[in-house]
Design an enzyme around this catalytic site. Sequence first.
Site, PDB file in Angstrom:
ATOM      1  N   ASP A   1      -2.132   6.558   6.284  1.00  0.00           N
ATOM      2  CA  ASP A   1      -3.155   5.704   5.665  1.00  0.00           C
ATOM      3  C   ASP A   1      -3.576   4.666   6.702  1.00  0.00           C
ATOM      4  O   ASP A   1      -2.929   3.648   6.874  1.00  0.00           O
ATOM      5  CB  ASP A   1      -2.576   5.025   4.414  1.00  0.00           C
TER       6      ASP A   1
ATOM      7  N   TRP B   1       0.824  -1.208   0.000  1.00  0.00           N
ATOM      8  CA  TRP B   1       0.000   0.000   0.000  1.00  0.00           C
ATOM      9  C   TRP B   1       0.851   1.247   0.000  1.00  0.00           C
ATOM     10  O   TRP B   1       0.533   2.214  -0.693  1.00  0.00           O
ATOM     11  CB  TRP B   1      -1.023  -0.023   1.141  1.00  0.00           C
TER      12      TRP B   1
ATOM     13  N   LYS C   1     -12.567  -1.926   5.620  1.00  0.00           N
ATOM     14  CA  LYS C   1     -11.810  -2.820   6.489  1.00  0.00           C
ATOM     15  C   LYS C   1     -12.423  -2.823   7.893  1.00  0.00           C
ATOM     16  O   LYS C   1     -12.798  -3.852   8.413  1.00  0.00           O
ATOM     17  CB  LYS C   1     -10.344  -2.400   6.591  1.00  0.00           C
TER      18      LYS C   1
HETATM   19  C1  PLP Z   1      -7.381  -1.639   1.238  1.00  0.00           C
HETATM   20  C2  PLP Z   1      -6.330  -0.606   1.422  1.00  0.00           C
HETATM   21  C3  PLP Z   1      -6.157   0.444   0.503  1.00  0.00           C
HETATM   22  C4  PLP Z   1      -6.980   0.565  -0.756  1.00  0.00           C
HETATM   23  O1  PLP Z   1      -8.256   0.949  -0.455  1.00  0.00           O
HETATM   24  P1  PLP Z   1      -9.342   1.249  -1.596  1.00  0.00           P
HETATM   25  O2  PLP Z   1     -10.482   1.738  -0.771  1.00  0.00           O
HETATM   26  O3  PLP Z   1      -9.612  -0.023  -2.318  1.00  0.00           O
HETATM   27  O4  PLP Z   1      -8.788   2.307  -2.479  1.00  0.00           O
HETATM   28  C5  PLP Z   1      -5.172   1.367   0.758  1.00  0.00           C
HETATM   29  N1  PLP Z   1      -4.407   1.297   1.849  1.00  0.00           N
HETATM   30  C6  PLP Z   1      -4.537   0.306   2.755  1.00  0.00           C
HETATM   31  C7  PLP Z   1      -3.651   0.279   3.945  1.00  0.00           C
HETATM   32  C8  PLP Z   1      -5.511  -0.676   2.572  1.00  0.00           C
HETATM   33  O5  PLP Z   1      -5.643  -1.659   3.472  1.00  0.00           O
END
Ligand code: PLP
Length: 359
Positions: free
Chosen positions: A172, A102, A196
Site C-alpha cells: 500500500d 492503515w 496524497k
Molecule cells: C489515505 C490512506 C489510505 C486510505 O485511502 P482512501 O483512498 O481514503 O481509501 C490507505 N492507506 C494509506 C497508507 C493511506 O495513506
Amino acid sequence: MTTIYNFSAGPAVLPQEVLRQAQEELVDWHGSGMSVMEMSHRGKEFTGIIEAAEKNLRELLAVPANYKVLFLQGGATAQFAMIPMNLLSCKKEADYVMTGEWSKKAIAEARKYCTVNVVASSEDKNCTYVPEQSTWKTSPDAAYLHYTPNETIHGIEFNWVPQTGNVPLVADMSSTILSRGINVSDYALIYAGAQKNIGPAGLTIVIVREDLLGQALPFTPGLFDYKVQAENGSMLNTPPTYGIYMAGLVFEHLKKLGGIAAMEKMNIEKSRLLYDCIAQSQFYKSPVEASCRSRMNVPFTLQKPELDDEFLKQAKARGLVQLKGHRSVGGMRASIYNAMPIAGVQALVNFMKEFEAKS
Ligand SMILES: *Cc1c(COP(=O)(O)O)cnc(C)c1O
C-alpha cells in the site's frame, strides 16, 4: 497576501503549476471546446489523455512490460478487499505486517475473505517502529504478503523492501508512491489512493504483475476484478476522468522536474530540515524511532501539550495550515509530499524555532 503552505496528510497539496495549467484548460481543453469533465471517456481526446498518463507513469517508475497499470476508483480502501478477492486463488491465508492504522484497516477487511496471519506487529510500542524481518512469523501457505511501506498517520516508513521469496509482495504505497526510487519488480502488486502524492481524491492506481490476473474468487464483481479491468483498459465503466487527467498533469510535471530521482533528493532534504529542527530542540519530540522516520509524514509533539492549540493558531496566522496531528497520535503532523516546496518546510522550521523560544 501571505503564502499558504498546506501540510495536510490528504487530500494534500498539489503543484501550483499543475493547478494553473488545469485552470487554463478547464473550460476548453486544447481547443476542443470542451472541458475534460465533459468529454466522452471513449472519445479520442480522453483516450489520448489516459494513454499519456499511463505512459508517463510507466516511465517515471520504470514499470516493466509484464505489469498492468490500472486507474480505478474506491480509494486504497477498496483495494483492502480487492487484494484478497483477486490474489487468494485457492489459498486460504495471507500474511500481513501490522505497523499502523492503515495496515490495521487492511487486515480487518482481509479477515472477511481469509485467515490473516499477522506476521509482525509494532502495536506494543504504539506503532513507532518497523519490526525487523528476522522476527516475522511468515506462513509458507500464504497467498501473498501485504505491508504498508509508509504509515501516513504514525509517520513511519520502511527504508528496505521485505524479502518474501515466491510469496507475492503487496504494498500500500498511498502516501509514498513517486517520492523515492523503487524497483517495481520487487513487488507483485502496488496500489495507491491518488490524493496524497498524485492528484485529487477519487482515483486509485494499481500496478499489478500480469501472471496474478485471472484468478479472482467466483463472486468478485466484474468492476473489482483486475483482469476484467485490465482487459477493458480501466474502462469497464466510466473511469474517474478528471482525476486521471490531473494525475497525468502531475506525472508530466514530475518528469520536467527530473523524475523520481530529483523528487527523492528534494524529499531527503526537506525531511532532514524538519527532523534536524526537532532533534536540536528541547521542546519538540518525534515519537518515531530514528531508523524509520517517514520522509512524507512527520509527526511531532510539543513538550507542553497545553500549547498545541496556540501553536496551531499562530502557525495558521503565518500561512502554515493543516498541521494538527491525527487523534490517535496527538500533537502535530507535517505532511511534506512531493508538491510541498522546500520554502514551505523552511517557513515551518523558522516558525517552530520562534515558537520554542517564546514558550
Ligand atoms: C489515505 C490512506 C489510505 C486510505 O485511502 P482512501 O483512498 O481514503 O481509501 C490507505 N492507506 C494509506 C497508507 C493511506 O495513506
